[in-house]
Design a protein around this motif. Structure first.
Motif, PDB file in Angstrom:
ATOM      1  N   GLN A 218      -6.340   5.971   3.094  1.00 22.05           N
ATOM      2  CA  GLN A 218      -5.279   5.168   3.703  1.00 22.05           C
ATOM      3  C   GLN A 218      -3.897   5.658   3.285  1.00 22.05           C
ATOM      4  N   LEU A 219      -3.758   6.032   2.027  1.00 24.76           N
ATOM      5  CA  LEU A 219      -2.456   6.489   1.550  1.00 24.76           C
ATOM      6  C   LEU A 219      -2.122   7.882   2.071  1.00 24.76           C
ATOM      7  N   LEU A 220      -3.122   8.732   2.186  1.00 26.91           N
ATOM      8  CA  LEU A 220      -2.876  10.053   2.761  1.00 26.91           C
ATOM      9  C   LEU A 220      -2.399   9.932   4.202  1.00 26.91           C
ATOM     10  N   ALA A 221      -2.901   8.921   4.905  1.00 27.89           N
ATOM     11  CA  ALA A 221      -2.468   8.700   6.288  1.00 27.89           C
ATOM     12  C   ALA A 221      -0.990   8.323   6.358  1.00 27.89           C
ATOM     13  N   LEU A 222      -0.438   7.850   5.232  1.00 26.73           N
ATOM     14  CA  LEU A 222       0.985   7.513   5.163  1.00 26.73           C
ATOM     15  C   LEU A 222       1.806   8.662   4.581  1.00 26.73           C
ATOM     16  N   ASN A 223       1.191   9.846   4.517  1.00 32.44           N
ATOM     17  CA  ASN A 223       1.874  11.061   4.046  1.00 32.44           C
ATOM     18  C   ASN A 223       2.346  10.947   2.601  1.00 32.44           C
ATOM     19  N   LEU A 224       1.463  10.458   1.746  1.00 33.12           N
ATOM     20  CA  LEU A 224       1.771  10.332   0.331  1.00 33.12           C
ATOM     21  C   LEU A 224       0.923  11.305  -0.482  1.00 33.12           C
ATOM     22  N   ASP A 225       1.500  11.804  -1.537  1.00 35.63           N
ATOM     23  CA  ASP A 225       0.822  12.696  -2.475  1.00 35.63           C
ATOM     24  C   ASP A 225       0.161  11.818  -3.536  1.00 35.63           C
ATOM     25  N   LEU A 226      -1.147  11.929  -3.718  1.00 31.91           N
ATOM     26  CA  LEU A 226      -1.898  10.935  -4.482  1.00 31.91           C
ATOM     27  C   LEU A 226      -2.301  11.388  -5.875  1.00 31.91           C
ATOM     28  N   THR A 227      -2.240  10.440  -6.802  1.00 25.32           N
ATOM     29  CA  THR A 227      -2.865  10.556  -8.108  1.00 25.32           C
ATOM     30  C   THR A 227      -3.803   9.368  -8.249  1.00 25.32           C
ATOM     31  N   ALA A 228      -5.063   9.609  -8.591  1.00 28.41           N
ATOM     32  CA  ALA A 228      -6.053   8.541  -8.715  1.00 28.41           C
ATOM     33  C   ALA A 228      -6.638   8.551 -10.119  1.00 28.41           C
ATOM     34  N   VAL A 229      -6.622   7.384 -10.786  1.00 27.06           N
ATOM     35  CA  VAL A 229      -7.181   7.257 -12.129  1.00 27.06           C
ATOM     36  C   VAL A 229      -8.108   6.048 -12.160  1.00 27.06           C
ATOM     37  N   SER A 230      -8.897   5.943 -13.235  1.00 28.97           N
ATOM     38  CA  SER A 230      -9.938   4.911 -13.263  1.00 28.97           C
ATOM     39  C   SER A 230      -9.823   3.931 -14.421  1.00 28.97           C
ATOM     40  N   THR A 231      -8.852   4.104 -15.315  1.00 29.92           N
ATOM     41  CA  THR A 231      -8.770   3.237 -16.494  1.00 29.92           C
ATOM     42  C   THR A 231      -7.358   2.717 -16.697  1.00 29.92           C
ATOM     43  N   THR A 232      -7.252   1.614 -17.439  1.00 31.04           N
ATOM     44  CA  THR A 232      -5.935   1.068 -17.750  1.00 31.04           C
ATOM     45  C   THR A 232      -5.168   1.982 -18.698  1.00 31.04           C
ATOM     46  N   GLU A 233      -5.889   2.741 -19.521  1.00 27.83           N
ATOM     47  CA  GLU A 233      -5.208   3.694 -20.403  1.00 27.83           C
ATOM     48  C   GLU A 233      -4.478   4.752 -19.580  1.00 27.83           C
ATOM     49  N   SER A 234      -5.139   5.232 -18.539  1.00 28.19           N
ATOM     50  CA  SER A 234      -4.497   6.209 -17.659  1.00 28.19           C
ATOM     51  C   SER A 234      -3.366   5.571 -16.865  1.00 28.19           C
ATOM     52  N   LEU A 235      -3.521   4.282 -16.549  1.00 29.02           N
ATOM     53  CA  LEU A 235      -2.479   3.567 -15.808  1.00 29.02           C
ATOM     54  C   LEU A 235      -1.160   3.605 -16.553  1.00 29.02           C
ATOM     55  N   ILE A 236      -1.144   3.194 -17.811  1.00 25.98           N
ATOM     56  CA  ILE A 236       0.116   3.133 -18.538  1.00 25.98           C
ATOM     57  C   ILE A 236       0.684   4.524 -18.754  1.00 25.98           C
TER      58      ILE A 236
ATOM     59  N   GLN B  19       0.464   7.059 -16.719  1.00 29.58           N
ATOM     60  CA  GLN B  19       1.087   7.475 -15.467  1.00 29.58           C
ATOM     61  C   GLN B  19       2.384   6.712 -15.205  1.00 29.58           C
ATOM     62  N   LEU B  20       2.367   5.400 -15.443  1.00 29.45           N
ATOM     63  CA  LEU B  20       3.551   4.592 -15.154  1.00 29.45           C
ATOM     64  C   LEU B  20       4.731   4.970 -16.036  1.00 29.45           C
ATOM     65  N   LEU B  21       4.453   5.425 -17.247  1.00 31.05           N
ATOM     66  CA  LEU B  21       5.533   5.748 -18.178  1.00 31.05           C
ATOM     67  C   LEU B  21       6.003   7.193 -18.077  1.00 31.05           C
ATOM     68  N   THR B  22       5.241   8.042 -17.401  1.00 36.47           N
ATOM     69  CA  THR B  22       5.591   9.466 -17.397  1.00 36.47           C
ATOM     70  C   THR B  22       5.855  10.032 -16.008  1.00 36.47           C
ATOM     71  N   ALA B  23       5.656   9.251 -14.957  1.00 35.08           N
ATOM     72  CA  ALA B  23       5.828   9.793 -13.606  1.00 35.08           C
ATOM     73  C   ALA B  23       6.512   8.760 -12.714  1.00 35.08           C
ATOM     74  N   GLU B  24       7.074   9.249 -11.616  1.00 30.52           N
ATOM     75  CA  GLU B  24       7.699   8.374 -10.632  1.00 30.52           C
ATOM     76  C   GLU B  24       6.812   8.303  -9.394  1.00 30.52           C
ATOM     77  N   PHE B  25       6.662   7.093  -8.870  1.00 28.25           N
ATOM     78  CA  PHE B  25       5.810   6.892  -7.709  1.00 28.25           C
ATOM     79  C   PHE B  25       6.549   6.092  -6.645  1.00 28.25           C
ATOM     80  N   GLU B  26       6.171   6.358  -5.401  1.00 26.11           N
ATOM     81  CA  GLU B  26       6.706   5.590  -4.281  1.00 26.11           C
ATOM     82  C   GLU B  26       6.018   4.231  -4.197  1.00 26.11           C
ATOM     83  N   ILE B  27       4.737   4.202  -4.604  1.00 28.22           N
ATOM     84  CA  ILE B  27       3.975   2.953  -4.589  1.00 28.22           C
ATOM     85  C   ILE B  27       2.777   3.097  -5.522  1.00 28.22           C
TER      86      ILE B  27
END
Length: 236
Positions: free
Chosen positions: A28-46, A48-56
């Motif tokens: 669904q996100l690729l259909a909106l022309n977004l470059d994706l990063t996918a992770v599976s844990t809350t450790e990876s969540l924080i 990513q949120l602290l080291t990268a910028e995201f559109e959504i």
């Protein structure tokens, strides 16, 4: 960690412990022309949120660690992460929903129709994208003197208009007035090349337009004021 790449600089983050679900959300996100990063844990969540910028950012809270995930979101917001965040969950107590909304998150109850998610994503992406005025000159293509003159003009508008009006709206507790100021500010800031300020204003504007109470959006409004005050200190 999976990276699904397309030729775009706009990035999205998916946090979901289920590989099949991550793949479906990714489509669904690729259909909106977004470059994706996918992770599976809350450790990876924080991380990513602290080291990268995201559109959504899309987060499945059914990870068994919902409190940890919400703590991560709060930490990221406090560190300046302004991306729209959509939280998906089968069931969340009202207190947790309130906490998430106070952090500027949209809450989407599972199961949901893919079209519902697409509509919400499009709304979030539009709200996070500063508008540009076609009648305003682009500072990037002007000479130094012209650029400085435009920058001074914008700072004067910040001093005499936007900040005064925004603070007045906050003192009165008027969400509609605050939203009107933020809406104008996001367009003007983007037009003058101040894209961070425009993005911050757009995030707060979008939440108010979606009906979130003013107090719940203050975590997004405070960075707007802080960035505007920082710009006021610059020398042109």
């Amino acid at each position: 960690m999976n990276h699904l790449r397309q030729q775009t600089q706009r990035r999205a983050l998916i946090v979901d412990s289920d590989a099949e679900s991550r793949a479906g959300l990714g489509e669904q996100l690729l259909a909106l022309n977004l470059d994706l990063t996918a992770v599976s844990t809350t450790e990876s969540l924080i991380e990513q949120l602290l080291t990268a910028e995201f559109e959504i950012v899309l987060i499945d809270l059914n990870l068994g660690q919902s409190d940890q995930a919400m703590d991560s979101i709060e930490l990221a917001r406090g560190s300046g992460q302004i991306a729209p965040i959509v939280v998906m969950a089968t069931h969340l107590p009202e207190a947790k929903q309130t906490r998430l909304r106070s952090l500027g998150c949209d809450v989407l109850r599972k199961p949901f129709d893919p079209a519902t998610l697409t509509t919400l994503l499009e709304q979030c992406l539009q709200a996070s994208r500063p508008e540009r005025s076609p009648t305003t000159a682009n500072p990037a293509i002007l000479g130094d003197d012209e650029q400085r003159a435009l920058q001074r003009a914008f700072i004067e508008m910040l001093n005499s208009g936007y900040l005064v009006d925004l603070r007045s709206a906050l003192e009165q507790g008027s969400a509609s007035q605050a939203q009107a100021v933020l809406h104008k500010l996001k367009g003007s800031a983007g037009s003058f090349g101040y894209h961070r300020l425009g993005t911050l204003a757009a995030s707060a504007d979008g939440l108010l337009r979606q009906g979130y109470p003013l107090q719940a959006v203050m975590m997004q409004i405070d960075p707007v004021i802080a960035e505007a005050e920082r710009l006021q200190q610059l020398k042109y």
